[in-house]
Write an enzyme that holds these catalytic residues in place. Structure first.
Site, PDB file in Angstrom:
ATOM      1  N   GLU A   1      48.137  48.356  40.979  1.00 26.54           N
ATOM      2  CA  GLU A   1      48.628  47.014  40.674  1.00 26.54           C
ATOM      3  C   GLU A   1      49.850  47.135  39.764  1.00 26.54           C
ATOM      4  O   GLU A   1      50.959  47.122  40.236  1.00 26.54           O
ATOM      5  CB  GLU A   1      47.517  46.158  40.046  1.00 26.54           C
ATOM      6  CG  GLU A   1      47.957  44.718  39.888  1.00 26.54           C
ATOM      7  CD  GLU A   1      46.840  43.718  40.117  1.00 26.54           C
ATOM      8  OE1 GLU A   1      45.684  44.104  40.249  1.00 26.54           O
ATOM      9  OE2 GLU A   1      47.149  42.512  40.164  1.00 26.54           O
TER      10      GLU A   1
ATOM     11  N   GLU B   1      40.167  44.288  30.651  1.00 25.54           N
ATOM     12  CA  GLU B   1      40.544  43.142  31.493  1.00 25.54           C
ATOM     13  C   GLU B   1      39.475  42.050  31.452  1.00 25.54           C
ATOM     14  O   GLU B   1      39.779  40.876  31.467  1.00 25.54           O
ATOM     15  CB  GLU B   1      40.711  43.623  32.937  1.00 25.54           C
ATOM     16  CG  GLU B   1      41.006  42.533  33.942  1.00 25.54           C
ATOM     17  CD  GLU B   1      41.263  43.073  35.334  1.00 25.54           C
ATOM     18  OE1 GLU B   1      40.752  44.165  35.642  1.00 25.54           O
ATOM     19  OE2 GLU B   1      41.984  42.408  36.093  1.00 25.54           O
TER      20      GLU B   1
END
Ligand code: BGC
Length: 892
Positions: free
Chosen positions: A481, A744
């Site tokens: 990502e 996260e």
């Protein structure tokens, strides 16, 4: 990009810390970005800047300008010559009219405009570029990746050299070499931009690397963001920008006799493949040292067997000097432990970081060493890599025999642990080093308190920032990502600016954001934009307004506002066109809501979207005023009023409850000034927190304002209560479970469930670290009272189990420090304010009228906390210097 340290020291009387375009003595600045800043050593009422031409003549004299501004002063002289160096200095006048001595001299060089260079790449011959040889890679995917091109050009130097500048860029990544030496210390250059729209180059002073006679200019190329795996669109050849790397370089030599010589990339270069069998940012790097053409980048090497290159003229893509923070190695870590594991050795560096491993090894020719990287270990103590998704983070080396140092060139990994296999002997601690790589943003903030886990939280936030500031602000540095998500960046921007000097870094990224703007005017979700074509979601697209404002607030950078004004108004036009009814229900793109809220996201998405729109309108009104456009300010004030009315009508009930009855709903209503009665809304916020067991239930967006809003409305006690929750969801849960960077997800790992879904579970995502802003603004209490810290508000909020806190912030106007302690019933506050700055110190106290400063003087006044429900504080207006205040502590 920068060199020297002129003008960076203070001697107590003259202005110091001179910067041009936020950089110290930059070697390439676009002429329209020449803006100056300095730290005055006294209260500045006026300044005078002098710029000297390359010949040493006066080029521009600002004259005496009556202004307190010492940040972001625009150059306003005659045109600046491309490629030339200009010197500058400044003096200031203080309140009493006395003038300072001149500062030391700083300089800047103007970017080049006259490019003769062509884009070059190894000539396709029909033969595989990868010459036969070397073992098969461990990973079948790697077999499909091409080797890194090596490029070289000989030229001769026949006269004494006075000055030489190398300007270089790549489609892909480059490492430039001159006469066997690496040029500069920058890594992963030229960084990431939307290469179809803006290609940035770096400039290097290479005067000292040239020699009389034969010289060789060379470069290695990597795929990088240009043609490597980028983001989660793993369809390689994804080729987001192109299919193979290329180099563009121009070396300008000025001889002592005034004559010049230029060496450019053209069809006279030669190319081959060497030790780097492949290099990819996500996948890793594979080297076979036996294939390295020894001495290839120095004169005397026989390159007759190398192939030619294709040279293509430059197209119309703008070539711009890199305005960002330099990308380089910013630190090294030694292993905390090395233990046998998985047929090899597991190295624990004790810190989750972004970079790579450097390994010294003396092994036989043909030995194959493999290094895998991961952030955490699984329940059996093995490297856990499932959360990397398709990213491999795998480096491989085949040894040529004898002592060698193995280190990659064109990849980067997010890791705390490295698993090394293939070594015949265990590595010694000194043989293995973690090299920390990222955009080099100098530290600005410090924080320390008597509660160790809170210090660890602060450190984790900063490490997350270091690891995710890699040319662009990325969401995470490990999995497939690593994208410049606007939402993550906007919630974290304020924290980032307190932690580190991020002005140049964000300045560059805002160019990426502008390049990524859609024809509709919408800012997107990510920048660079890659394949995204949807408008940015609420809280994401809004970063296009929030981040420039944040930079203005923290650095006084009006240039940023001016540069992005039309992009920001285009975004506002888009929102208004889509939502004529003043509720933001359309143009919402992927509409992530309060992303990753624990226990489900119950905040109505149109409510959240409308609140962010109101915030944009409020900021645009302030931005209009800051750039001297009352018309803009007025029209956004009126838009804000209309949105506020629509918000109240749609979402706020007569009893003050807000639709959804969520923490984020109340936080946004309060933060964006949308509720009719703030005290009532603050009461509801506390009620829902209690209902939720004093756990936060906010996602990426709500969390950034939660603790600040509680403090602003006089409930610091509740803010600390939420901060100190130790079970998930909470910051302490991560920190107690070994986090050295911010996770996260609140429940990235729990004792009951183990790891969260491997599909989305990064252990280095800075977004939830936006609480760093609260540590600086509310715990230390350091807040700009006006953009650029011309004045500061010092308003600490003691609470929780913290009894001693100290820290500071190196602002653009000098370093501000605070420290407080609660001892028995007494509260003591020390502050230090730099020369030239005024401060409003607000001391919270049970009996504010009894607070005294060090001289025994009473407060100037006792005030109700602005916006607060019931807090009182003693207010002292003070100037520069150190001071201490004492008074009866608040209860609790
Ligand atoms: C990223 C986030 C990002 C989000 C959008 C995720 O995959 O990692 O940080 O903001 O997508 O909702």
């Amino acid at each position: 990009m920068t060199a020297g340290s002129t003008g960076s020291t203070a001697d107590g009387t003259h202005p110091h810390g001179l910067r041009c375009a936020h950089l110290e003595n930059p070697l390439a600045v676009a002429p329209d970005r020449v803006r100056f800043s300095w730290v005055p050593a006294s209260a500045q009422r006026a300044f005078r800047v002098i710029v000297t031409s390359p010949a040493g003549d006066l080029h521009w004299d600002s004259g005496r300008v009556d202004s307190a501004s010492a940040a972001d002063v625009a150059y306003a002289g005659p045109p600046l010559a491309a490629g030339e160096r200009y010197a500058w200095r400044v003096r200031v006048w203080d309140d009493t009219g006395s003038d300072s001595p001149w500062s030391q001299t700083a300089w800047f060089e103007v970017g080049a405009e006259d490019w003769d260079a062509s884009w070059i790449a190894p000539m396709p011959t029909g033969e595989p570029f990868d010459p036969p040889g070397g073992p098969e890679p461990f990973d079948p995917l790697a077999a499909s990746l091409p080797p890194a091109p090596y490029l070289r050009r000989e030229f001769s130097v026949t006269r004494p050299v006075a000055r030489a500048r190398l300007r270089v860029t790549a489609r892909g990544l480059y490492e430039a070499r001159l006469n066997g030496q690496r040029v500069g210390d920058l890594l992963l250059q030229p960084g990431w931009t939307d290469y179809a729209r803006r290609q940035q180059y770096q400039a290097y002073d290479v005067t000292g690397l040239l020699r009389p006679g034969a010289n060789v200019l060379g470069a290695l190329l990597g795929d990088g963001w240009y043609c490597g795996f980028t983001g989660f669109d793993a369809k390689r050849p994804g080729y987001h920008y192109g299919t193979a790397p290329a180099l563009l370089a121009q070396l300008d030599i000025t001889f002592a006799d005034g004559t010049t010589q230029r060496v450019v990339t053209d069809d006279g270069w030669r190319a081959t493949a060497g030790a780097i069998r492949h290099a990819d940012l996500l996948m890793g790097e594979r080297q076979d040292a036996s294939l390295e053409p020894a001495g290839w980048d120095a004169p005397g090497f026989d390159a007759s067997g190398w192939r030619g290159v294709t040279a293509r003229p430059r197209d119309a893509t703008p070539l711009v000097p890199d305005p960002g923070a330099p990308l380089r190695a910013t630190g090294e870590l030694s292993p905390r432990s090395i233990s046998p594991r998985a047929g090899g050795y597991l190295v624990d560096f004790g810190q989750n970081l972004t970079g790579w491993v450097r390994l010294a090894a003396d092994v036989q020719a043909g030995t194959r060493i493999r290094i895998r990287h991961g952030e955490v270990l699984d329940a059996d103590g093995n490297l856990y890599t499932e959360n990397l998704r398709t990213a491999r983070q795998l480096d491989e080396y085949t040894a040529a025999g004898g002592p060698a140092m193995f280190e990659p060139h064109f990849t980067v990994h997010g890791f705390r642990y490295a698993e090394i296999t293939g070594l015949p002997e265990p590595p010694r601690a000194g043989d293995v080093t973690a090299v920390v790589v990222g955009s080099d943003t100098p530290p600005a903030g410090s924080f320390d308190c008597d509660v160790p886990w809170v210090n660890r939280l602060h450190a984790s936030i900063d490490w997350g920032q270091r690891g995710n500031f890699v040319s662009v602000p990325t969401d995470c540095p490990q999995r497939d990502e690593r994208l410049g998500w606007l939402g993550d960046a906007q919630v974290f921007a304020r924290t980032a600016c307190y932690n580190r000097d991020a002005a140049a870094f964000f300045g560059k990224w805002l160019d990426d954001v502008a390049d990524a703007q859609l024809p509709s005017g919408a800012f997107p979700d990510i920048a660079p934009r890659l394949w995204f074509t949807e408008p940015g979601a609420p809280g994401w697209g809004d970063a296009g307004v929030i981040v420039p404002w944040t930079l203005y607030l923290m650095y006084g950078d009006r240039g940023i506002l001016l540069r992005h004004l039309s992009a920001m108004t285009a975004w506002m036009d888009f929102l208004e066109r889509e939502n004529p009814g003043c509720l933001r229900t359309r143009g919402l793109g992927a509409n992530y809501g309060d992303w990753l809220s624990p226990h489900g996201d119950h905040t109505p998405r149109d409510l959240l979207a409308t609140a962010y729109w109101a915030y944009d309108a409020d900021l645009m009104a302030r931005i209009g005023a800051a750039v001297g456009r009352p018309d803009i300010a007025g029209s956004y004030q009126s838009l804000l009023r209309r949105i506020r009315t629509a918000f109240r009508d749609a979402y706020v009930r007569p009893d003050g409850t807000i639709r959804g009855d969520t923490q984020t709903g109340y936080v946004l209503g309060l933060r964006m000034g949308l509720v009719p009665d703030a005290a009532v809304a603050a009461g509801h916020l506390v009620r829902v927190l209690e209902r939720d067991g004093w756990h936060l239930s906010t996602g990426f967006l709500g969390v950034s304002y939660l603790l600040p809003v509680l403090c602003e409305y006089g409930r610091a006690d509740v803010a600390y209560r939420v901060l100190e929750r130790d079970s998930a969801p909470s910051w302490r849960h991560m920190t107690d479970n070994g986090a050295t960077t911010i996770w996260e997800r609140w429940d990235g790992w729990t004792a009951e469930r183990g790891f969260q879904s491997p599909h989305m579970n990064s252990f280095n995502h800075y977004a939830l670290g936006s609480v760093g802003e609260w540590l600086y603004r509310f715990v230390l209490g350091i807040e700009p009272a006006e953009p650029g810290f011309g004045r500061v508000l010092l308003r600490p909020h003691p609470g929780g189990s913290l009894t001693r806190v100290s820290g500071g912030y190196r602002s653009v106007r000098g370093t501000i420090e605070t420290g407080w302690a609660r001892d028995g019933g007494e509260f003591r506050l020390r502050v230090s304010v730099p020369p030239g700055m005024r401060a409003s110190v607000r001391v919270p106290s049970a009996e504010p009228e009894r607070v005294r400063d060090g001289d025994g003087s009473p407060p100037d006044r006792v005030a109700a906390y602005p916006g607060a429900v019931d807090a009182l504080e003693a207010v002292f207006e003070t100037g520069p210097g150190a001071r201490e205040f004492r008074g009866p502590a608040l209860p609790g």
